[in-house]
Scaffold this motif. Structure first.
Motif, PDB file in Angstrom:
ATOM      1  N   ILE A   1       0.838  -1.200   0.000  1.00 54.53           N
ATOM      2  CA  ILE A   1       0.000   0.000   0.000  1.00 54.53           C
ATOM      3  C   ILE A   1       0.871   1.247   0.000  1.00 54.53           C
TER       4      ILE A   1
ATOM      5  N   THR B   1       2.244   1.798  -3.451  1.00 48.26           N
ATOM      6  CA  THR B   1       1.193   2.252  -4.356  1.00 48.26           C
ATOM      7  C   THR B   1       0.869   3.725  -4.091  1.00 48.26           C
ATOM      8  N   ALA B   2       0.789   4.087  -2.812  1.00 44.86           N
ATOM      9  CA  ALA B   2       0.495   5.478  -2.473  1.00 44.86           C
ATOM     10  C   ALA B   2       1.603   6.387  -2.966  1.00 44.86           C
ATOM     11  N   THR B   3       2.860   5.946  -2.804  1.00 38.73           N
ATOM     12  CA  THR B   3       3.974   6.760  -3.284  1.00 38.73           C
ATOM     13  C   THR B   3       3.859   6.969  -4.792  1.00 38.73           C
TER      14      THR B   3
END
Lengths: 520, 496
Positions: free
Chosen positions: B19, B22-24
């Motif tokens: 996660i 993915t957020a980065t």
């Protein structure tokens, strides 16, 4: 290493092994231009190491030299059951003493002899790394630990030959490296086989001699064969000796000295410390082969010496011959033989090391080592000439000097090998007959040795200087050379007069070990 | 019949590393969209920080211990996957350090570069946890497709275009072969779960199509790990691609291929070692010999590293040839090898990138006499090369030792023969590694130009990290070995 182990931190052995590396790390931080600082640092480091080493040697209980003393046993790589096990006994003690002596002398000699292309910093750092590798190998009591230290010496030596060596240095250095690595690969497979096949899953050299007997004879032969090649390359034994003359000839003086004095001994030490005690049964099966290769080495080395025109190359081949005596003594598998072998190792280290020092200094003065161009050293630099004389006399085994006690007992030990009735693979001749033949051949080898060494001394030292160098000013032995050489010369004489100095230490370790080995 | 959708229960702690990455990735795209073309330097920092941040949940998960299973067993977080996730994150971070100046100075698209790199790393992380065919395949594509583009990143250089196209075509071909093998497997067993496939294939009479399926799958991954004879893309791609991307392909991408191989071999075929072992024996022997012998003739350092990487893959394939006898010991030795290999190989690439800033070439001759004007770089390179050759006390020795140990432990003809072959190959390999060290340290500078090399901070950091780790791993191998202590794949498989 288990850093929480107090045992590890309080043992002087730890400091003896790692002080040189710490010194090398400090030197890394000092700028390259400050050569004097590097020399001082290297000397201080090697002297501190020697001091710690001497404290270990004095704390050593000589009355029970047969026991492993100062043992430290802590976790190192629990994943593979490899431990930091170190200790000193009568076999490793002379080797440690030799290393502790040679390294500071080499640093002193380097004071005004940093070979071209210079860079004292790197050169001295390499010597210190070598120091750690050599001392570590001699104290290690765990096969993997031994292996790692055994290999630590490879890289510094490779660079020492490759960067500071003679004209053909690159060929010589890579040859040295490839040969040794090939041996190491076989050695490590042999070690791992021991680990699994003994059923004990341990690399401890203390425990394995009792445990490896359960391995089937066939596998014992295979494993011993791996070690035979691995250690044999390092010794070097005929026919895997060919890297040695190149490496010795091309190496800078200090490199040759360390190579001859200590590194070659790692091979024979491996036989005495690891291969024979752990796999005595296989050793007896290979006995005739080791003996045969040893005498071939003696004669072959001697004949090659007679054909050499280069002083350094001649000394290099004489190493092959001398290590042949050591191997012959080891091959007898008797207490007497192993004692002779250890003495031979020390004597060869001192004498050949000395010869390489003189050769290096000769090269520096005459810019050549071609024997036919040299001559009249005694006229131009009499002190150096006499030192060369003493070293050659010691090397050919003159009684009263150290070389004699390496060579003569080795030959004598072949008279009465262990397992005398054993019918060998060599046309079914019994061990006894075979080794007596070896004894005669080895004795003939000493005649050759006298021949080539006297030939060398006569051509280099006697007569008048050749026209080429007649008017050249050839300086005699200088200050740094005196400091570096005197301890070695004194020891050559002292050990020649009083060999018991070493025999008394080694015998109490060797005797029980060989009894154990013979009892199997 | 219509099925009502039921949301699977999700363990957010277990998914946290994925996660975070993915957020980065999302942040990167947003920042990229709102910054002018000249000010993309924030991209690399954000990407690097994101990867380091993702390491935090990896550590907490490791401390927490235990095995977390999700999505009906398709996604598993255990020691094995955590070790690899950590490896991918750290090597990804080092690759970002390598890329920083290379990409910024080369006038390439900076924003997209880091986005693709992160996407590829995400694919690798998923791969480490994947335990069914579909997840494995998705992970493989997620890590491969960005890599195809990255290989062609030097857009104005024909060789880079060639690298990208070649890599893409071969990669797609391999995927097709793999997918075909997977579809056969699904047809035969009726499931995509690896553990169920394992049970179904366990019986005595296996349809011959299963053999075909296994061979296809191994061949498909063989491309990814550049095993001979499926290696032909590697040298050209490595030479043409931007060097940081080459490092990424040679280390992280190859590791991911090995992870996939291990997951499938141990997950789906643990009872079919009779088919897998001979296959891997042949692949390992061919890969070692071809890689090493061709490496001997290379005059370009990057190509040499490519072939040496092929040979190294051969060493790593070797334990798989005795997988049936030694079990998880093979997994552990490959894991150890992957970690140490990543450290030393990334280091070697870092030095090549740093030195080429002056030499502007990958040719070996251009590095001659490096020690005269950049002693630090030359010594570091020598350390990395001799570590790759397996000389103690540098890390590589323990990697190779692990391989030897596993092979001997098998106590079989296959094991001993491979051990000897690995030994012979180590000697061959030393020759070309030493030649590079020799050229850098013992030869003269070709043009006599002794001006120093300007090494940017990021490269300095990359070299220092990898060098320290290479030495420390060699002296205290337990640091690496201890991580793999509980890394098992077989324990998940039920013995029928």
């Amino acid at each position: 290493m288990d850093f929480t182990s107090g045992q590890f931190w309080t043992s002087p052995i730890t400091y003896m092994v790692f002080v040189p590396v710490v010194g090398a790390l400090v030197m890394l931080l000092v700028p390259k231009a400050n050569e004097t600082a590097h020399k001082v640092l290297a000397l201080v480091t090697s002297l501190v190491t020697a001091a710690i080493g001497i404290s270990i040697l004095t704390a050593f209980n000589y009355d029970s030299a047969g026991e492993l003393q100062g043992v430290v046993d802590t976790d190192w790589i629990p994943f593979i059951n490899a431990n930091w096990i170190v200790g000193v006994d009568g076999i490793s003690l002379p080797m440690i003493a030799l290393t502790l002596l040679i390294v500071p002398l080499c640093v002193v000699y380097s004071w005004d002899h940093i070979p071209s292309p210079g860079n004292a910093k790197a050169f001295l750092i390499l010597i210190l790394v070598l120091d750690t590798g050599m001392l570590g190998s001699f104290v290690a009591q765990d096969l993997i630990l031994f292996f790692v230290f055994f290999e630590v010496v490879l890289l510094p030596m490779y660079f020492m030959i490759g960067v500071w060596g003679g004209e053909n240095r690159q060929y010589a250095s890579i040859k040295f490296f490839l040969y040794t690595l090939f041996g190491s690969a076989l050695m490590i497979v042999a070690f791992i086989s021991l680990y699994f096949l003994s059923g004990a899953e341990t690399f401890s050299m203390i425990e394995l001699p009792g445990l490896a007997q359960s391995i089937t004879h066939g596998w014992q032969l295979v494993i011993f064969g791996g070690m035979l090649i691995g250690f044999g390359i390092k010794v070097p034994m005929f026919p895997v000796h060919t890297w040695l003359p190149d490496a010795h000839t091309q190496a800078p003086t200090v490199g040759s000295v360390i190579l001859a004095a200590v590194l070659l001994k790692l091979g024979t030490y491996g036989f005495i410390r690891i291969a024979i005690p752990i796999l005595p049964e296989a050793a007896r099966s290979y006995q005739w082969l080791i003996g045969l290769l040893a005498v071939i080495g003696i004669i072959y080395g001697a004949l090659c010496c007679l054909a050499q025109t280069d002083m350094k190359r001649l000394i290099a081949f004489s190493s092959v011959a001398h290590m042949g005596y050591v191997m012959l003594a080891i091959a007898t598998l008797t207490t007497f033989g192993i004692n002779a072998a250890i003495f031979g190792m020390v004597a060869h280290g001192l004498i050949t090391g000395m010869l390489f020092f003189v050769a290096g200094s000769t090269k520096e003065r005459y810019h050549t080592l071609e024997i036919k161009r040299l001559g009249g050293l005694l006229k131009q630099a009499p002190r150096m000439g006499w030192i060369l004389g003493l070293a050659t006399m010691a090397s050919l085994g003159l009684p009263g000097l150290a070389g004699f006690w390496g060579e003569f007992p080795a030959i004598l030990s072949a008279y009465d090998p262990t397992n005398a009735d054993y019918s060998t693979g060599f046309f079914g001749v019994s061990n006894l007959v075979l080794f007596r033949v070896f004894m005669v051949v080895a004795a003939i080898g000493t005649v050759f040795a006298a021949g080539y060494l006297l030939f060398l001394f006569q051509r280099v030292a006697f007569g008048v200087p050749s026209e080429e160098f007649e008017h050249e000013p050839i300086p005699d032995v200088n200050r740094f050379e005196w400091i570096a050489w005197v301890p070695m010369l004194v020891l050559i004489v002292v050990l020649g007069v009083y060999p018991n100095l070493i025999f008394s230490v080694t015998d109490s370790t060797v005797a029980p070990m060989m009894q154990l080995a013979a009892g199997g | 019949m219509l099925l009502g959708f039921e949301a699977p229960s999700i363990d957010f702690h277990a998914l946290a590393p994925e996660i975070v990455v993915t957020a980065t990735l999302a942040v990167l795209i947003l920042v990229d969209a709102f910054t002018p073309k000249q000010a993309k330097s924030a991209q690399s920092s954000i990407a690097g920080l994101g990867l380091l941040l993702a390491l935090v949940p990896v550590v907490t998960l490791a401390v927490d211990g235990g095995t977390r299973v999700m999505f009906e067993g398709a996604f598993v977080v255990d020691t094995f996957s955590l070790v690899l996730t950590g490896l991918f994150l750290v090597s990804g971070y080092v690759v970002i350090l390598l890329s920083q100046t290379y990409i910024a100075e080369g006038d390439y698209w900076e924003g997209e570069y880091y986005q693709l790199l992160l996407a590829s790393i995400l694919g690798m992380m998923v791969m480490a946890s994947a335990r069914d065919l579909i997840t494995v395949f998705i992970a493989l594509e997620l890590l491969s497709i960005p890599a195809y583009m990255l290989a062609a990143w030097r857009k104005r250089d024909l060789r880079s275009d060639e690298a990208g196209i070649k890599y893409y075509l071969m990669g797609v071909f391999a995927s097709a072969v793999l997918l075909y093998g997977m579809s056969l497997l699904y047809g035969l067993t009726g499931t995509t779960m690896l553990s169920e496939i394992a049970t179904k294939l366990a019986g005595e009479d296996v349809p011959s199509a299963a053999v075909l399926a296994i061979v296809f799958i191994v061949v498909g991954f063989g491309f990814k790990v550049s095993a001979v004879p499926f290696h032909t893309w590697a040298p050209d791609t490595y030479e043409g691609a931007p060097t940081p991307v080459t490092a990424f392909l040679a280390v992280a991408s190859k590791a991911a291929g090995f992870v996939a191989l291990m997951i499938v071999v141990f997950g789906a075929f643990p009872f079919r070692v009779d088919i897998v072992e001979p296959l891997f024996w042949a692949l390992a022997v061919a890969t070692m010999f071809v890689g090493n012998l061709i490496a001997l003739r290379q005059t370009n350092v990057v190509r040499m590293l490519a072939y040496s990487g092929i040979a190294q893959a051969g060493y790593m394939l070797a334990p798989l040839a005795v997988a049936g006898t030694v079990g998880d010991a093979a997994v552990q030795s490959i894991l150890i090898y992957l970690m140490i290999y990543a450290t030393m190989n990334l280091g070697a690439f870092a030095v090549v990138i740093a030195a080429s800033r002056k030499t502007r070439s990958g040719e070996l001759t251009s590095f001659a006499g490096l020690v005269r004007y950049a002693p630090g770089l030359a010594v570091a390179m020598a350390m990395f090369l001799f570590s790759l050759a397996g000389i103690p006390p540098l890390g590589g020795w323990f990697a190779k030792f692990g391989i030897f140990k596993t092979l001997v432990e098998a106590d079989s003809a296959a094991g001993y023969s491979l051990a000897i072959i690995v030994g012979v190959n180590s000697v061959i390999a030393l020759f070309y590694y030493a030649r590079v060290a020799k050229t850098m340290i013992m030869d003269d500078v070709p043009d006599g130009d002794l001006s120093p090399v300007q090494v940017p901070v990021s490269l300095r950091a990359a070299i220092s990290i990898t060098l320290v780790l290479t030495v420390v791993f060699g002296i205290l191998p337990q640091l690496v070995a201890g991580l793999t202590d509980n890394a098992t794949l077989l324990s998940a498989v039920a013995v029928p």
